[in-house]
Structure formats: structure tokens, C-alpha cells
Design a protein around this motif. Structure first.
Motif, PDB file in Angstrom:
ATOM      1  N   LEU A 174     -12.024 -17.748   9.344  1.00 37.70           N
ATOM      2  CA  LEU A 174     -11.604 -18.137   7.988  1.00 37.70           C
ATOM      3  C   LEU A 174     -11.931 -17.003   7.026  1.00 37.70           C
ATOM      4  N   ILE A 175     -10.900 -16.462   6.360  1.00 35.60           N
ATOM      5  CA  ILE A 175     -11.110 -15.355   5.424  1.00 35.60           C
ATOM      6  C   ILE A 175     -10.277 -15.542   4.162  1.00 35.60           C
ATOM      7  N   VAL A 176     -10.693 -14.823   3.129  1.00 34.92           N
ATOM      8  CA  VAL A 176      -9.850 -14.558   1.962  1.00 34.92           C
ATOM      9  C   VAL A 176      -9.362 -13.130   2.137  1.00 34.92           C
ATOM     10  N   ALA A 177      -8.048 -12.942   2.154  1.00 35.36           N
ATOM     11  CA  ALA A 177      -7.500 -11.615   2.438  1.00 35.36           C
ATOM     12  C   ALA A 177      -7.812 -10.631   1.310  1.00 35.36           C
ATOM     13  N   LYS A 178      -8.357  -9.489   1.674  1.00 24.70           N
ATOM     14  CA  LYS A 178      -8.628  -8.432   0.698  1.00 24.70           C
ATOM     15  C   LYS A 178      -7.297  -7.868   0.217  1.00 24.70           C
ATOM     16  N   ARG A 179      -7.161  -7.666  -1.093  1.00 27.94           N
ATOM     17  CA  ARG A 179      -5.886  -7.151  -1.600  1.00 27.94           C
ATOM     18  C   ARG A 179      -5.632  -5.748  -1.040  1.00 27.94           C
ATOM     19  N   HIS A 180      -4.376  -5.488  -0.732  1.00 31.29           N
ATOM     20  CA  HIS A 180      -4.040  -4.251  -0.040  1.00 31.29           C
ATOM     21  C   HIS A 180      -2.581  -3.886  -0.275  1.00 31.29           C
ATOM     22  N   ILE A 181      -2.255  -2.651   0.076  1.00 29.52           N
ATOM     23  CA  ILE A 181      -0.864  -2.194   0.013  1.00 29.52           C
ATOM     24  C   ILE A 181      -0.446  -1.714   1.396  1.00 29.52           C
ATOM     25  N   HIS A 182       0.597  -2.334   1.934  1.00 28.11           N
ATOM     26  CA  HIS A 182       1.233  -1.824   3.138  1.00 28.11           C
ATOM     27  C   HIS A 182       2.107  -0.644   2.714  1.00 28.11           C
ATOM     28  N   VAL A 183       1.901   0.505   3.310  1.00 28.04           N
ATOM     29  CA  VAL A 183       2.686   1.686   2.956  1.00 28.04           C
ATOM     30  C   VAL A 183       3.390   2.217   4.202  1.00 28.04           C
ATOM     31  N   LYS A 184       4.699   2.284   4.135  1.00 20.90           N
ATOM     32  CA  LYS A 184       5.461   2.918   5.213  1.00 20.90           C
ATOM     33  C   LYS A 184       5.116   4.405   5.230  1.00 20.90           C
ATOM     34  N   THR A 185       4.953   4.960   6.411  1.00 21.04           N
ATOM     35  CA  THR A 185       4.508   6.353   6.532  1.00 21.04           C
ATOM     36  C   THR A 185       5.349   7.299   5.680  1.00 21.04           C
ATOM     37  N   SER A 186       6.656   7.071   5.643  1.00 19.68           N
ATOM     38  CA  SER A 186       7.542   7.962   4.895  1.00 19.68           C
ATOM     39  C   SER A 186       7.337   7.873   3.385  1.00 19.68           C
ATOM     40  N   ASP A 187       6.584   6.862   2.906  1.00 19.84           N
ATOM     41  CA  ASP A 187       6.324   6.701   1.470  1.00 19.84           C
ATOM     42  C   ASP A 187       4.961   7.250   1.043  1.00 19.84           C
ATOM     43  N   LYS A 188       4.126   7.674   1.989  1.00 20.53           N
ATOM     44  CA  LYS A 188       2.754   8.040   1.623  1.00 20.53           C
ATOM     45  C   LYS A 188       2.686   9.279   0.736  1.00 20.53           C
ATOM     46  N   GLU A 189       3.590  10.243   0.953  1.00 22.25           N
ATOM     47  CA  GLU A 189       3.571  11.451   0.123  1.00 22.25           C
ATOM     48  C   GLU A 189       4.015  11.118  -1.295  1.00 22.25           C
TER      49      GLU A 189
END
Length: 211
Positions: A136-151
Motif C-alpha cells: 500500500l503506497i501513495v505514489a510519489k509525484r513524477h514525470i514520465h519522460v520519453k527518451t527522445s524528449d529528455k534533451e
């Protein structure tokens, strides 16, 4: 023009520049949900039961299934909790801090999959039930980033950033984790408590705050 108006104008200019340069990304609010292991799914629903997609999510391969279950804590329960697919190695239940109060459980804030030492919870389907010993968790806020968007976003995997969410009540969130992968689609994920705090709704945009 007073100082407040100047600051608001400056913020609007910054927002427009970021939108034009593609540096904003969409924010999604994730409600309470369950991930089940293959073994736990069979225990709750039978040997031949399969999770079928009702709606696909923004992250490739992830979907809302047809299955809804009840989760039970020491002080209360929550009905009609959606099960997401596909099945996982370990079962996991993600709730908000408010949900935890309803259940009578203090769920820690963790990244998905990081369940060691977390509270357990009972999951019910009709006359069948299981009690997972942790998960049981509360999800830590995060950003999924597609590899091509990291730059374009100027981020690295595991980096902690601040993000301004441009909801009806604009708010800067600290301690946001960057997760980068070829198979991701670029979206920020927050829970309903956080979405309500900033007035986020479908299509709300955000950007990383530097300095």
C-alpha cells in the motif's frame, strides 16, 4: 501597472515561450487503483480470468481493466477500486493520503514498485479475498519522460525537479522525480489530492522551474 500585475504578465510571457518551444507537458491525475500479480488475480477471480482493456492509458501498454474490487483497512473500506493491467510481479495498491485516512492506514509516499516495508491491505472480490503483507503506497509525484524528449526538457533519469502546474490554482510542486525510458510517453502524474490543490483538469499543462 503595479508589481503584482508585472509579475503576472511576466509569468504569462514565460508560459507562452515554453509552450511554443515544446517545453510544457500534460499533467494527469491518477486515482486510487490496484495492480495485481498473476497469482493474486487467479485467487480473487478464478484460474481462467483475464484482465481485458476497457481504456488504454497514456503510458504504452497500460490499461484500465474491467475489474473493480474493494480494499479494506482497519477503519474503513473503499469500493469500486479499478484494477489496472497488465498483471505485475507483485500486487500493489495506490491511494491518496485522504484515502489512507478513510482506510485507517498511513501509506508511505513511494515510487511505484518500491513496496518493501509498506503496509499491507485486504483486497475483496465478492466472497473471495486476499491480504497482501505489503504494497500500500501513495505514489510519489513524477514525470514520465520519453527518451527522445529528455534533451528538450533538459533532464536526467532520477533527477528531482520543481514543476509549475498551470491549473486553475497554479502551484509549484517540489520533489518531482524524473523517470526516463524509451517506452514512456511524456506526462506528469499526480494524485487527486494534488490535482485538487492546483485545480488541474484534463489537458492542464506544466513546466519545469529552474533556479
Amino acid at each position: 501597472m503595479n508589481v503584482t500585475n508585472i509579475e503576472n504578465l511576466a509569468e504569462k510571457v514565460v508560459q507562452r515561450v515554453k509552450e511554443k518551444t515544446g517545453q510544457t507537458f500534460e499533467v494527469e491525475a491518477s486515482g486510487r487503483h490496484i495492480h495485481l500479480s498473476e497469482e493474486d488475480l487467479k485467487t480473487l477471480c478464478g484460474e481462467n480470468f483475464e484482465l481485458n482493456p476497457v481504456k488504454y492509458l497514456s503510458q504504452p501498454g497500460q490499461f484500465v481493466s474491467q475489474l473493480r474490487l474493494t480494499i479494506v483497512g482497519p477503519k474503513g473500506h473503499l469500493n469500486n477500486v479499478v484494477v489496472l493491467g497488465p498483471v505485475r510481479k507483485n500486487s500493489q495498491v495506490e491511494v491518496s493520503l485522504t484515502d489512507g485516512n478513510t482506510l485507517g492506514l498511513k501509506a508511505p509516499i513511494r515510487m511505484s514498485g518500491d513496496i518493501e516495508g509498506t503496509p499491507g491491505i485486504t483486497i475483496v472480490n465478492g466472497n473471495k479475498s486476499i491480504t497482501i503483507q505489503e504494497g500500500l503506497i501513495v505514489a510519489k509525484r513524477h514525470i514520465h519522460v520519453k527518451t527522445s524528449d529528455k534533451e528538450k526538457l533538459g533532464v536526467t533519469n532520477g533527477e528531482i525537479v520543481k514543476v509549475k502546474v498551470l491549473g486553475k490554482r497554479p502551484l509549484i510542486f517540489d520533489d518531482v522525480v524524473i523517470r526516463i525510458d524509451d517506452d514512456f510517453a511524456t506526462y506528469m502524474h499526480i494524485d487527486f489530492d494534488e490535482a485538487n490543490a492546483c485545480g488541474s483538469s484534463k489537458g492542464t499543462q506544466a513546466y519545469i522551474v529552474r533556479g
